[in-house]
Write a protein that holds these residues in place. Structure first.
Motif: not given
Length: 343
Positions: A8-17, A41-42
């Motif tokens: 999800i982090a990769k797809m949203a271009n954000v960090s895992q945290s 996520a959904q």
């Protein structure tokens, strides 16, 4: 294959945290980012693990940075400003918040490390205070909160297994002295300081080792003590003007004492670097505020801060105990004008 928070982090271009915070409805994340992450996520059928979520919810995403008491002094503030800034910048890049505190509350004398751990205010601790009492050390050893020492080697590291990232102070003292020797200096004054943390003692040992390796004799008469302040460096020179006749170089073990020494030499009619060369240690901003610009030993604060934060987060995310890391990073020589530029 089930989707993970890493996906999800990769797809949203954000960090895992950030993904974890969004899934736990953290107020630290903007509503726009939360909607974006939750939608991904959904859409990909992310399955919420209630147990994992409850564990994640216990995270504060906050790291405590424990600064030394010496920061209250002017020289401490000048020296530690860069350490504090680099640590905060590294943690913020990792999307952690920071609580900056001191080992002890100046007014109530309350143990702030004990308070932060008991109140569950932080996920981990970075400690720059070299003087901890036995009670605090025991509290740290018994807590689940990961911690790491930064800048100083904790004095008890030989008897207790702890993580630390610091500067190789012995090597720094050796590099400074060796630079003067390469320039042809044989009669070198060394200005040290008696401070908790052991760094000045290690710099002195480096000074002695460089002399020994160049077949130069060390004498206690070469070693003087200030208190790390500009004024103490100035006073050491003023109180020992007579012996300067036999001195061609000075290794002051911090930059403020080096700058104080240069002023005293100037007032005594001694040219720096033509008659006496001066080298400092730390590479603070003031090194290039006054002529001649100060040759010094640079402490790699940015690298040490990054390695400290990286190691702490590794400990925070580890599912089992890992071997302690003890890292000593080499300082470097910065050549300016106070020793001459040719060697």
């Amino acid at each position: 294959m089930a989707i993970t928070t890493k996906d999800i982090a990769k797809m949203a271009n954000v960090s895992q945290s950030t993904v974890s915070r969004c899934l736990n409805d953290s107020p630290m994340i903007s509503e726009k980012t939360k909607k974006k992450v939750l939608k991904i996520a959904q859409e990909h059928g992310f399955q919420f693990n209630a147990h994992a979520r409850s564990l994640s919810a216990n995270r504060t995403y906050t790291i405590g940075v424990i600064l030394p008491k010496s920061l209250f002094d002017f020289e401490g503030e000048v020296h530690f400003r860069s350490w504090q800034n680099e640590l905060i910048e590294s943690l913020e890049r990792m999307e952690f918040d920071v609580i900056v505190s001191f080992f002890e509350n100046r007014f109530t004398k309350q143990n702030n490390i004990k308070r932060l751990i008991a109140a569950k205010k932080v996920d981990g601790l970075i400690i720059l205070e070299p003087a901890l009492d036995d009670e605090t050390i025991t509290i740290l050893e018994e807590t689940d909160v990961p911690f790491i020492f930064c800048k100083y080697i904790p004095p008890f590291y030989k008897t207790r297994d702890v993580d630390f990232v610091c500067v190789d102070q012995f090597k720094g003292g050796y590099i400074a002295t060796n630079h003067l020797i390469k320039q042809g200096h044989k009669n070198i004054m060394c200005i040290s300081a008696n401070r908790i943390g052991g760094e000045f003692g290690l710099r002195t040992e480096g000074f002695k080792a460089a002399l020994h390796d160049s077949n130069l004799q060390y004498s206690d008469k070469m070693l003087f003590y200030g208190d790390t302040t500009f004024e103490s460096g100035y006073r050491v020179i003023k109180d020992n003007v007579e012996m300067l006749r036999n001195i061609t170089a000075i290794f002051a073990q911090n930059d403020l004492m080096a700058l104080g020494s240069i002023l005293a030499l100037k007032e005594s009619g001694i040219n720096v670097p033509k008659e006496i060369a001066v080298i400092g240690f730390d590479d603070i901003e003031l090194c290039t505020f006054y002529k001649p610009y100060l040759t010094t030993i640079h402490q790699p604060t940015k690298e040490i801060a990054a390695l400290t934060c990286k190691r702490l987060i590794e400990k925070l995310n580890a599912t089992e105990s890992t071997p302690k890391q003890k890292l000593e990073i080499s300082p470097t020589l910065v050549i300016r004008e106070s020793c001459g530029i040719n060697f």
